[in-house]
Scaffold this motif. Structure first.
Motif, PDB file in Angstrom:
ATOM      1  N   THR A  95       0.831  -1.212   0.000  1.00 35.29           N
ATOM      2  CA  THR A  95       0.000   0.000   0.000  1.00 35.29           C
ATOM      3  C   THR A  95       0.860   1.254   0.000  1.00 35.29           C
ATOM      4  N   LEU A  96       1.838   1.313   0.905  1.00 36.02           N
ATOM      5  CA  LEU A  96       2.704   2.492   0.978  1.00 36.02           C
ATOM      6  C   LEU A  96       3.539   2.645  -0.289  1.00 36.02           C
ATOM      7  N   GLY A  97       4.039   1.536  -0.809  1.00 36.84           N
ATOM      8  CA  GLY A  97       4.818   1.596  -2.045  1.00 36.84           C
ATOM      9  C   GLY A  97       3.985   2.069  -3.227  1.00 36.84           C
ATOM     10  N   PHE A 113       3.007   5.005  -7.693  1.00 35.69           N
ATOM     11  CA  PHE A 113       2.000   5.108  -8.742  1.00 35.69           C
ATOM     12  C   PHE A 113       1.823   6.545  -9.221  1.00 35.69           C
ATOM     13  N   LYS A 114       1.977   7.490  -8.298  1.00 35.16           N
ATOM     14  CA  LYS A 114       1.786   8.896  -8.669  1.00 35.16           C
ATOM     15  C   LYS A 114       2.832   9.351  -9.677  1.00 35.16           C
ATOM     16  N   LYS A 115       4.036   8.764  -9.636  1.00 34.30           N
ATOM     17  CA  LYS A 115       5.083   9.146 -10.580  1.00 34.30           C
ATOM     18  C   LYS A 115       4.775   8.681 -11.999  1.00 34.30           C
ATOM     19  N   LEU A 116       3.956   7.642 -12.117  1.00 32.67           N
ATOM     20  CA  LEU A 116       3.584   7.144 -13.435  1.00 32.67           C
ATOM     21  C   LEU A 116       2.352   7.838 -14.000  1.00 32.67           C
ATOM     22  N   ASP A 117       1.733   8.680 -13.190  1.00 32.14           N
ATOM     23  CA  ASP A 117       0.517   9.368 -13.610  1.00 32.14           C
ATOM     24  C   ASP A 117      -0.542   8.365 -14.084  1.00 32.14           C
ATOM     25  N   VAL A 118      -0.843   7.416 -13.194  1.00 33.10           N
ATOM     26  CA  VAL A 118      -1.818   6.382 -13.522  1.00 33.10           C
ATOM     27  C   VAL A 118      -3.213   6.970 -13.687  1.00 33.10           C
ATOM     28  N   ASP A 162      -8.632   3.148  -2.753  1.00 26.85           N
ATOM     29  CA  ASP A 162      -8.123   2.360  -3.874  1.00 26.85           C
ATOM     30  C   ASP A 162      -6.737   1.795  -3.573  1.00 26.85           C
ATOM     31  N   TYR A 163      -5.874   2.620  -2.965  1.00 26.20           N
ATOM     32  CA  TYR A 163      -4.535   2.136  -2.606  1.00 26.20           C
ATOM     33  C   TYR A 163      -4.610   1.027  -1.562  1.00 26.20           C
ATOM     34  N   LEU A 164      -5.509   1.189  -0.577  1.00 30.81           N
ATOM     35  CA  LEU A 164      -5.680   0.136   0.430  1.00 30.81           C
ATOM     36  C   LEU A 164      -6.192  -1.155  -0.219  1.00 30.81           C
ATOM     37  N   GLY A 215       7.676  -5.899  -7.941  1.00 28.08           N
ATOM     38  CA  GLY A 215       8.772  -5.557  -7.038  1.00 28.08           C
ATOM     39  C   GLY A 215       8.300  -5.363  -5.612  1.00 28.08           C
ATOM     40  N   LEU A 216       7.161  -4.689  -5.435  1.00 26.29           N
ATOM     41  CA  LEU A 216       6.606  -4.492  -4.094  1.00 26.29           C
ATOM     42  C   LEU A 216       6.205  -5.822  -3.470  1.00 26.29           C
TER      43      LEU A 216
END
Length: 547
Positions: free
Chosen positions: A128-130, A135-140, A147-149, A351-352
């Motif tokens: 979740t933290l990862g 994800f924000k860096k990829l502009d999903v 949603d992250y949880l 990876g996560l």
């Protein structure tokens, strides 16, 4: 050329002609048969197992359908999470509990709970933290905290089928018990976690909401387990008292199957965890109910439950392979961005998963070894690597939870949801295909198969016993052991053994006389105690069980 299989159950709700429906079902059943045949032919192959075979068949079939329809469709059936959770998942989980070797499972119960519950929570937090950070860096797209949880819960659900198909529970009982037990508890924890997140009010998240979330999680765990145990005991009591075998063994098999399914559906009705309920119902049924039926009913129920579970697993992997080529989701996920984005997102998730897995397997194994005495087998580093590897694969539970969160009836019109679905499919495909193909060589390297006279003598001695009965109940309890004095020092120094033996005494004195089980079934024509052996032989067995 698609069919919503769930719609078949509702007359008049089919969106296609009867001919189209029949053609689709025939093709899918033929594919299931092909997967079984090919899996049997490749059984001795060190690289391929039935899961990867079903996935490959699904990919090939999806490609053929995609080509035949001019790139408009790749599936015969439309995925429904209701179909998965109501019809496919119950036989898989129930059979896991029904076939488990309970002595090994409960002997390592604390370690299994550490890996399956605590480890899943650690993996959930890391994923979740990862995801929130990367994800924000990829502009999903616009993803909320909920949603992250949910993503953390979805990718915390493991699939250890490939590893369990290779491991031999007679040669490596500790390792098999840990991988198997953790897999079941992990699935239950992930689903309970996902359901608790869905009911969480994210808009007003504070300490009170967090405590309420933890309390709800523990409540679901406890009540689901109690419901499963109660249903299993009720089935044992009914069969023991009514003696169905005097009239029809079919009624014995029917009541076992229906009571098992009733436990799952009742749990779903009460908004509990059906996985936990039906798993513990399976354990209780194998301990009590299974011994209250005739010999023919024992063989029938064991193979019936195993067959239903096998078909459901092949069905799921076959569908996942076809759904991987769903052109609609790929077009939507790739709109306004490069098609590489779902692949990059899948690489981050993988990876996560690997980091989250390592973050609890090795530390918790160290803690588990510290708590064991020198006489008890400890988890070696090679075994820890295998446990870590077994939990890297993602399967049907992750797919079903992702569809439940990001689609409606198998479809989505939102770009970010399509990206999450395609990324989930890629993770499941990659982990099952790549890690699944490497599982057999890895296990052979880390744990070479036993060879030599000791192995052959062990197998010859076991061949004397009925393998069916031995696999179900022969290793559940130690026979002929002298019980030690149950003082406080013994309970503190050997808690697992002491609790196990105290439970045996309680079980023999109170539970078995009421609910039946081995050695406590009344003699009726056709009952399990009716054997060709002399009664004196039966008496010695019963006495040995009480010792």
């Amino acid at each position: 050329m698609g069919l919503d299989l769930g719609a078949i159950l509702k007359p008049g709700s089919l969106g296609f002609s009867d001919h189209d429906a029949i053609v689709s079902i025939n093709i899918f059943i033929a594919l299931l048969c092909s997967c079984i045949v090919i899996g049997h032919l490749l059984e001795g192959n060190r690289w391929v197992n039935e899961s990867t075979t079903a996935l490959l068949m699904g990919l090939i079939t999806g490609g053929v359908i995609l080509f035949a329809t001019g790139g408009t469709n790749s599936r015969i059936l439309v995925f429904s999470e209701d179909l998965f959770f109501i019809y496919l998942l119950p036989p898989i989980i129930f059979n896991a509990g029904f076939q488990v070797k309970k002595k090994q499972f409960f002997r390592n119960f604390m370690t299994i709970i550490l890996f399956g519950a605590v480890g899943t929570m650690i993996s959930f937090v890391i994923i979740t933290l990862g995801a929130m950070g990367l994800f924000k860096k990829l502009d999903v797209g616009p993803l909320e905290l909920g949603d992250y949880l949910a993503i953390g819960a979805i990718f915390s659900a493991t699939d250890s089928v490939c590893t369990l198909q290779v491991l031999n529970q007679d040669e490596t009982p500790l390792l098999y018990s840990l991988v198997f037990g953790e897999g079941v508890v992990n699935d239950a924890t992930s689903v309970v976690l996902f359901n608790a997140i869905e009911n969480l009010d994210i808009s007003q998240f504070d300490a009170f909401v967090l405590l309420n979330f933890i309390g709800n999680f523990l409540y679901l765990f406890f009540t689901s387990t109690v419901l499963g145990v109660a249903t299993g005991l009720l089935s044992a009591y009914i069969i023991k008292k009514l003696c169905f075998a005097r009239h029809s063994t079919d009624r014995e098999v029917s009541i076992m199957m229906l009571m098992a399914y009733l436990s799952y559906m009742l749990s779903m009705l009460l908004d509990l965890s059906g996985i936990l309920t039906v798993f513990f119902c399976g354990i209780v049924m194998s301990h009590y109910t299974w011994h209250n039926v005739t010999e023919s009913s024992r063989v029938t129920t064991k193979h019936t439950f195993a067959t239903l579970s096998f078909i459901a697993e092949i069905f799921l992997f076959l569908y996942v392979g076809m759904d991987a080529l769903d052109i609609e989701k790929w077009k939507l996920a790739s709109s306004r961005c490069s098609p590489k984005k779902p692949i990059a997102l899948s690489a981050i998730i993988m990876g996560l998963v690997m980091v989250g897995r390592a973050a609890f397997v090795f530390p918790l194994s160290f803690l588990s070894n510290l708590s064991k005495k020198e006489t008890r087998p400890k988890i070696s580093f090679k075994q820890q690597v295998i446990i870590w590897w077994a939990g890297l694969m993602r399967g049907a539970v992750s797919i079903a939870l992702a569809y439940n969160k990001f689609t409606a009836s198998g479809h989505t019109a939102v770009r970010v949801n399509a990206i999450m679905i395609t990324s989930t499919v890629i993770v499941v495909l990659f982990s099952t295909m790549v890690f699944g193909l490497l599982t057999k060589p890895l296990l052979t390297l880390l744990i070479p198969p036993r060879t030599g006279p000791n192995t052959s003598s062990l197998l010859s001695s076991q061949s004397i016993l009925d393998p069916l009965l031995a696999s179900m109940m022969g290793s559940d309890f130690d026979v002929g052991q002298i019980s030690p004095h149950y003082n406080l020092q013994f309970i503190l120094t050997a808690p697992t053994r002491s609790v196990h033996r105290l439970w045996r005494k309680f079980d023999d004195r109170f539970m078995r006389p009421m609910f039946g089980g081995r050695g406590f079934v009344p003699f009726v024509p056709g009952s399990p105690v009716e054997r060709s052996e002399p009664e004196s032989h039966l008496g010695t067995v019963t006495e040995a069980e009480h010792s």
